[in-house]
Design an enzyme around this catalytic site. Structure first.
Site: not given
Ligand code: BDR
Ligand code: CA
Length: 310
Positions: A241
């Site tokens: 992500h």
């Molecule tokens: C986002 O949520 C966090 O757990 C990850 O680091 C990312 O930024 C994804 O939904």
């Protein structure tokens, strides 16, 4: 052409850690500072994790400044289940506590740095938006002197990852996300729609070998989150992500963006933190962000593995 100057706001976090590595290893970028926030783990931990990642990269001269311990108007919740109770899959136990120190006052640090470089800085936010919203509340005019803001968050046409319609970063602090989406900044949104298409597999990490200290660190830091995805999502790997939010700045041609009016639901019992995009064909609502709707996943993964794993 000079390097593009960036600030990162992170809740480190396994994928935030990988995003920091990609940013620092990208010659196109100059990282002027990193602010930390509560999200995946409490802010003291996300700060310590950030300092540790910088030490592993030999980049401890980059300033780190701690920020909000809690969302603007709600109790925090974390993602220890995915990232481990230390936020880095348990790997921190194998390393001494970082010797470098962080400053305090993330929102002020963001504002001061933006005032020093008006029109030049890009802010990349990969955690809940508490620090960014606080900076807007203190000095919206300064925040408009950012060259751009890139935010990892939201789920536009796909299901959420913490609730049926909600993505983690926006669900932790919906009020902050609403302030940021409503501020009229030059905003690029990197939602789950694209980030869930970029998957780093355990095989990718294994194939990179175990030669250097950073490779061992990455292997240790990703193992638990990859096991979580194997058990719950059916693939032995993890979503990149936050690294994709950095990738979009390194090479904007990796994604296709679409201007959209996106607002944040703050009152719903089941939907607080939902990114509500006005996708009506004849919508007259003014766009609030450029939303990444397509990604060249293989090309991004190649860039990421070449720069971070090799
Ligand atoms: C986002 O949520 C966090 O757990 C990850 O680091 C990312 O930024 C994804 O939904
Ligand atoms: Ca994050």
């Amino acid at each position: 052409m000079g390097r593009r100057r960036v600030l990162l706001d992170v809740d480190t976090g396994v994928d935030d850690g990988l995003a920091l590595m990609l940013a620092i290893r990208s010659p196109e970028l100059e990282v002027l500072g990193i602010t930390t926030v509560s999200g995946n783990v409490p802010v003291a931990r996300s700060t310590a994790n950030t300092l540790l990642v910088l030490e592993m990269l030999g980049a401890s001269t980059i300033p780190v400044v701690a920020g909000a311990a809690a969302p603007l108007a709600r109790e925090p919740f974390t993602a220890a289940e995915v990232h481990g109770s230390d936020g880095l899959g348990g790997v921190t136990q194998q390393y001494p506590a970082p010797s470098s120190r962080a400053g305090q006052g993330a929102a002020e640090f963001l504002l001061e740095t933006i005032r020093r470089f008006p029109g030049e800085l890009t802010l990349i936010a990969t955690g809940p938006l508490t620090n960014v919203a606080t900076a807007i509340q203190r000095d919206a005019e300064a925040m408009h002197r950012l060259r751009g803001v890139t935010v990892m968050g939201g789920a536009i046409r796909v299901p959420g990852n913490v609730g049926p319609t909600t993505e983690f970063n926006f669900a932790v602090d919906p009020e902050a996300a609403a302030i940021v989406l409503g501020a009229g900044l030059l905003l690029t949104l990197v939602p789950l729609d694209v980030t869930e298409q970029v998957i780093l597999s355990r095989q990718d990490v294994d194939e990179a070998g175990d030669g250097g200290p950073l490779q061992g660190f990455i292997r240790g830091m990703t193992a638990a989150t990859m096991a979580f995805h194997r058990d719950h999502e059916g693939f032995d790997g993890m979503f990149l992500h936050d690294p994709l939010a950095v990738g979009v700045i390194v090479d904007p041609s990796l994604v296709r963006g679409q201007a959209m009016a996106v607002a944040i639901e703050c009152r719903g019992e089941l939907t607080a933190g939902m990114a509500v995009a006005d996708l009506r064909r004849r919508s007259r609502t003014a766009p609030t962000a450029t939303v990444c709707v397509e990604v060249e996943a293989a090309r991004f993964l190649h860039l990421f593995t070449q720069r971070v794993l090799r």
